[in-house]
Motif scaffolding. Structure first.
Motif, PDB file in Angstrom:
ATOM      1  N   THR A  24       0.842  -1.191   0.000  1.00  0.00           N
ATOM      2  CA  THR A  24       0.000   0.000   0.000  1.00  0.00           C
ATOM      3  C   THR A  24       0.880   1.245   0.000  1.00  0.00           C
ATOM      4  N   CYS A  54     -14.152  -4.219  -2.823  1.00  0.00           N
ATOM      5  CA  CYS A  54     -13.433  -3.261  -1.973  1.00  0.00           C
ATOM      6  C   CYS A  54     -13.897  -3.334  -0.527  1.00  0.00           C
ATOM      7  N   ASN A  55     -15.199  -3.439  -0.318  1.00  0.00           N
ATOM      8  CA  ASN A  55     -15.742  -3.495   1.042  1.00  0.00           C
ATOM      9  C   ASN A  55     -15.324  -4.756   1.788  1.00  0.00           C
ATOM     10  N   SER A  58      -9.300  -7.311   2.682  1.00  0.00           N
ATOM     11  CA  SER A  58      -8.435  -7.204   3.850  1.00  0.00           C
ATOM     12  C   SER A  58      -7.011  -7.245   3.325  1.00  0.00           C
ATOM     13  N   TYR A  62      -5.432  -4.031   7.223  1.00  0.00           N
ATOM     14  CA  TYR A  62      -6.661  -3.233   7.295  1.00  0.00           C
ATOM     15  C   TYR A  62      -7.809  -3.928   6.570  1.00  0.00           C
ATOM     16  N   SER A  63      -9.012  -3.700   7.078  1.00  0.00           N
ATOM     17  CA  SER A  63     -10.199  -4.260   6.436  1.00  0.00           C
ATOM     18  C   SER A  63     -11.246  -3.184   6.155  1.00  0.00           C
ATOM     19  N   ASP A  64     -10.810  -1.917   6.150  1.00  0.00           N
ATOM     20  CA  ASP A  64     -11.758  -0.826   5.895  1.00  0.00           C
ATOM     21  C   ASP A  64     -11.559  -0.216   4.498  1.00  0.00           C
ATOM     22  N   TRP A  65     -11.210  -1.055   3.547  1.00  0.00           N
ATOM     23  CA  TRP A  65     -11.041  -0.619   2.164  1.00  0.00           C
ATOM     24  C   TRP A  65     -12.398  -0.338   1.545  1.00  0.00           C
ATOM     25  N   ARG A  66     -12.411   0.523   0.535  1.00  0.00           N
ATOM     26  CA  ARG A  66     -13.649   0.857  -0.170  1.00  0.00           C
ATOM     27  C   ARG A  66     -13.306   1.334  -1.569  1.00  0.00           C
ATOM     28  N   ARG A 141      -8.454   3.587   1.200  1.00  0.00           N
ATOM     29  CA  ARG A 141      -8.928   3.706   2.579  1.00  0.00           C
ATOM     30  C   ARG A 141      -8.474   5.062   3.102  1.00  0.00           C
TER      31      ARG A 141
END
Length: 144
Positions: A24, A54-55, A58, A62-66, A141
């Protein structure tokens, strides 16, 4: 090396964007964190598949990707560049000089969503369920 980007590996620890193993990168101009691979998942997807992917992603701890909104994706553009229309020295791989979905629905007709062409940096609206494969997906994110 550019100070615009801070790259992270999977742990996530800061690594050199060129010589490390980044997964990332944070854009230090916006604070947004992007996947290094700009073709996740590989290939073209419909809008709903892009949102779901995206939702559920992971990555890098992190698992708050969008899916990015229109303005977030546009923030990466460098209009002095083409194919891709990204700043030189960016850390990204597998960038497609084609269209990428945004999460932004077209207000005048919710059957459409905005997408950004990374060939020349053009912005368009298109049907969320095209007859063919769709467009590419580049997760984002909020950043560190």
């Amino acid at each position: 090396p550019s100070t615009r980007w801070t790259c992270y590996d999977a742990t996530p620890a800061v690594v050199n964007c060129s010589t490390g193993s980044p997964v990332t990168a944070v854009d230090n101009l916006t604070g947004l964190q992007w996947t290094i691979n700009a073709n996740l998942p590989p290939g073209e997807k419909t809008w709903s598949v892009a949102l779901t992917y995206c939702n559920e992603l992971s990555l890098g701890g992190y698992s708050d990707w969008r899916l990015p909104n229109r303005y977030e994706l546009e923030s990466l553009l460098d209009m002095s560049q083409t194919s891709p229309a990204l700043p030189s020295g960016n850390p990204f791989t597998s960038v497609q000089s084609y269209y990428y979905w945004t999460s932004t629905t077209y207000a005048a007709n919710t059957y459409y969503a905005w997408y950004v062409g990374l060939d020349y940096g053009s912005v368009y609206q298109g049907v969320k369920t095209p007859g063919s494969g769709g467009f590419y997906v580049w997760p984002v994110r909020a950043g560190q």
